[in-house]
Design a protein around this motif. Structure first.
Motif, PDB file in Angstrom:
ATOM      1  N   LEU A  27       2.281   1.709  -3.388  1.00 40.55           N
ATOM      2  CA  LEU A  27       1.264   2.197  -4.315  1.00 40.55           C
ATOM      3  C   LEU A  27       1.002   3.679  -4.106  1.00 40.55           C
ATOM      4  CD1 LEU A  27      -0.816   1.429  -6.507  1.00 40.55           C
ATOM      5  CD2 LEU A  27      -2.431   0.986  -4.664  1.00 40.55           C
TER       6      LEU A  27
ATOM      7  N   LEU B  29       3.078  -3.285  -9.604  1.00 39.47           N
ATOM      8  CA  LEU B  29       3.375  -3.732  -8.241  1.00 39.47           C
ATOM      9  C   LEU B  29       3.186  -5.235  -8.086  1.00 39.47           C
ATOM     10  CD1 LEU B  29       2.005  -0.941  -5.902  1.00 39.47           C
ATOM     11  CD2 LEU B  29       4.349  -1.704  -6.156  1.00 39.47           C
TER      12      LEU B  29
ATOM     13  N   GLY C 264       1.666   1.492 -10.977  1.00 39.68           N
ATOM     14  CA  GLY C 264       0.280   1.064 -10.891  1.00 39.68           C
ATOM     15  C   GLY C 264       0.194  -0.318 -10.257  1.00 39.68           C
ATOM     16  N   VAL C 265      -1.025  -0.767 -10.075  1.00 35.04           N
ATOM     17  CA  VAL C 265      -1.246  -2.067  -9.449  1.00 35.04           C
ATOM     18  C   VAL C 265      -0.618  -3.206 -10.256  1.00 35.04           C
ATOM     19  CG1 VAL C 265      -3.023  -3.701  -8.722  1.00 35.04           C
ATOM     20  CG2 VAL C 265      -3.300  -1.273  -8.234  1.00 35.04           C
TER      21      VAL C 265
ATOM     22  N   GLN D 228       0.826  -1.201   0.000  1.00 32.08           N
ATOM     23  CA  GLN D 228       0.000   0.000   0.000  1.00 32.08           C
ATOM     24  C   GLN D 228       0.863   1.255   0.000  1.00 32.08           C
ATOM     25  OE1 GLN D 228      -3.365   0.064  -0.326  1.00 32.08           O
ATOM     26  NE2 GLN D 228      -3.149   2.272  -0.539  1.00 32.08           N
TER      27      GLN D 228
END
Length: 120
Positions: free
Chosen positions: A21, A31, A27-28, A18
C-alpha cells in the motif's frame, strides 16, 4: 506457542500488504482484490493449507484466508453441497450492509464537516 505463530503469520501478512500500500499506487480495494486472487491461487496449490495449519487464526482473519474459504466453498458447490457458499455469500452481504450503514451514519454525523470543507 500457537498465539506466537498466529501473531507472526498475521503480522507478516499485514506487513506485506502495508508495504504494498505504501510503495505502490494501488488503493485498498485493489489490494484486497489482489489478496483474494493470491489466496485463491495459493489455495489451489495447497500453500494456504500449510500456512493456515501453522498460523491458525492469524491467517484465517486475513483477506488471503477469506480467499481460502471462498475457494473451498466453490469446490464444495461443485460437489453438490450448497451450504458453504450460502454462508460465504451471507457473510459478504452482512458485511456490505454494515459498511453501507457505517457510511450513512458517518455522513449523517459529519454532514456539517463535509459541507464546510467543500466550501473552503
Amino acid at each position: 506457542m500457537m498465539f506466537l505463530q498466529a501473531f507472526l503469520v498475521g503480522g507478516l501478512l499485514c506487513a506485506v500488504f502495508q508495504v504494498a500500500l505504501m510503495y505502490t499506487d494501488l488503493g485498498v480495494p485493489k489490494l484486497l482484490i489482489i489478496g483474494l486472487a493470491v489466496g485463491g491461487i495459493c489455495t489451489a496449490f495447497g500453500l494456504c493449507d500449510i500456512v493456515a495449519a501453522f498460523g491458525g487464526a492469524g491467517f484465517s482473519v486475513m483477506v488471503v484466508g477469506a480467499a481460502q474459504a471462498i475457494f473451498n466453498s466453490i469446490i464444495a458447490l461443485f460437489g453438490g453441497v450448497w451450504i458453504p457458499i450460502c454462508v460465504v455469500i451471507s457473510i459478504f452481504a452482512v458485511l456490505t450492509l454494515f459498511g453501507l450503514f457505517a457510511g450513512f451514519a458517518y455522513r449523517a454525523i459529519h454532514k456539517n464537516d463535509v459541507v464546510a470543507s467543500s466550501e473552503a
